[in-house]
Design an enzyme around this catalytic site. Structure first.
Site, mmCIF file in Angstrom:
data_model
loop_
_atom_site.group_PDB
_atom_site.id
_atom_site.type_symbol
_atom_site.label_atom_id
_atom_site.label_comp_id
_atom_site.label_asym_id
_atom_site.label_seq_id
_atom_site.Cartn_x
_atom_site.Cartn_y
_atom_site.Cartn_z
ATOM 1 N N VAL A 78 0.727 -1.362 0.184
ATOM 2 C CA VAL A 78 -0.065 -0.010 0.005
ATOM 3 C C VAL A 78 0.822 1.174 -0.139
ATOM 4 C CG1 VAL A 78 -1.723 1.157 1.271
ATOM 5 C CG2 VAL A 78 -1.874 -1.170 1.095
ATOM 6 N N CYS A 79 1.982 1.191 0.853
ATOM 7 C CA CYS A 79 2.802 2.412 1.048
ATOM 8 C C CYS A 79 3.494 2.878 -0.497
ATOM 9 C CB CYS A 79 3.881 2.006 1.870
ATOM 10 S SG CYS A 79 3.385 1.480 3.471
ATOM 11 N N THR A 80 4.051 1.738 -0.912
ATOM 12 C CA THR A 80 4.432 1.914 -2.475
ATOM 13 C C THR A 80 3.381 2.821 -3.196
ATOM 14 O OG1 THR A 80 5.828 0.016 -1.972
ATOM 15 C CG2 THR A 80 5.600 0.891 -4.387
#
Lengths: 220, 220
Positions: free
Chosen positions: A45-47
């Site tokens: 998700v962070c990417t």
């Protein structure tokens, strides 16, 4: 775990970032600043999030908004991971600093802990917190999302547009407002003052109470 | 002022509402519950917000989500104001309870204070806080908006859709995700387990690091 909330001053901490060591208040300076955390480098998700934020960077700059990210990984990890972020989101350049918080001290001070998540070593990880901080170093608006739910950059941009107009015109923005749509005149402004402040005129909703509190005006 | 944050249990307070006196935990019961505050009755942004939330009530119910509002006005005021809300937003019926907190005690306990705003008597007013609380009575996600900026019901609905899928499928949702779009498989799930959990197959992004952490899957 209680934490920093609306109206609180963010602590002036000395932080290691991908752009060197900085004092948080110096970085904020006279700008509205978005401080956002992500659970971990090299995670899915962070990417997607950091690439999307990077794509909006010019729009944020045009609105006078600075960005600064944070996770608990170290600087070397951040620098390696940025290559993945930029490759996954074509056109994104991660030019904003990312804080490294390997000791999990800063996430506690900034109310950025996800109590339900741990990394593979059993350490606490950050939530997807995003604070919009004013030039006075106080929190104006916060999103506190858990690790499992990615944020919405359109909503972040929408509230930045709202806060900018609130400052400029002394108005407020109604539910679901988007730039270009009418805004509302706050109850603290009398009809007389509203006529002076908004020579373009305003519309008052006719309500069952016959109270004249719902006044719409176009400001841009 | 520190306050309730992600992972905290909301206090089991006894509250006066437009539907009678209730214990907050009894109201939540086994349902995900949205507790949201608004600065004041008969004020502009709030009138647009409560009508819009009411229009979404059926969608929330279909997703098993309960609603409960809160402001510092008294019950008589709430009841009179509902007529304005429903008139302004055609098709809205305010069938959810609204808590009355004239002593400003509950807003402090629920981290719903806007420190920058006062009403005409100089009293503190609530922020536009919105907490999504699980059946375990813990906060899963929070929006903390100031009085000047109305919330976005589409974003509230989007995160409800995300949280529901996270529970059901053990997945996470990427930035800007909307229902129907692919979700991601969390790092805690091995490739082997992912193949069992998602027989429909999943796609792994090819990234410069060659780490295989960004895996997309369709779940509905």
């Amino acid at each position: 775990m209680p934490g920093l909330t609306l109206g609180d001053t963010v602590p002036n901490i000395h932080v290691d970032t991908t752009h060197g060591r900085i004092w948080l208040h110096d970085y904020i300076g006279d700008s509205t600043t978005i401080i956002f955390s992500h659970p971990g480098d090299f995670t899915p998700v962070c990417t997607t999030e950091l690439g999307k934020i990077a794509k909006y960077k010019q729009e944020f700059e045009e609105k006078g908004v600075k960005l600064i990210g944070l996770s608990c990984d170290d600087l070397q990890s951040h620098k390696e991971w940025i290559k993945d972020i930029e490759a996954f989101t074509p056109g994104s350049k991660v030019t904003y600093p990312i804080i490294a918080d390997p000791n999990r001290e800063i996430i506690k001070q900034l109310n950025m802990v996800d109590p339900d998540e741990k990394d593979s070593s059993g350490n606490q990880v950050p939530s997807r917190a995003l604070h919009i901080v004013g030039p006075d170093k106080k929190i104006k608006l916060s999103f506190l999302y858990p690790a499992c739910t990615g944020r919405n950059m359109e909503e972040v941009m929408r509230v930045v547009e709202s806060l900018n107009r609130v400052c400029k015109y002394k108005i407020a923005t109604p539910v679901d407002w988007k730039p270009g749509e009418p805004v509302v005149i706050p109850p603290s402004v009398s009809d007389e003052d509203a006529s002076k402040m908004f020579p373009q005129g305003y519309d008052t909703a006719d309500l069952p109470s016959k109270k004249r509190y719902l006044r719409f005006v176009h400001v841009d």
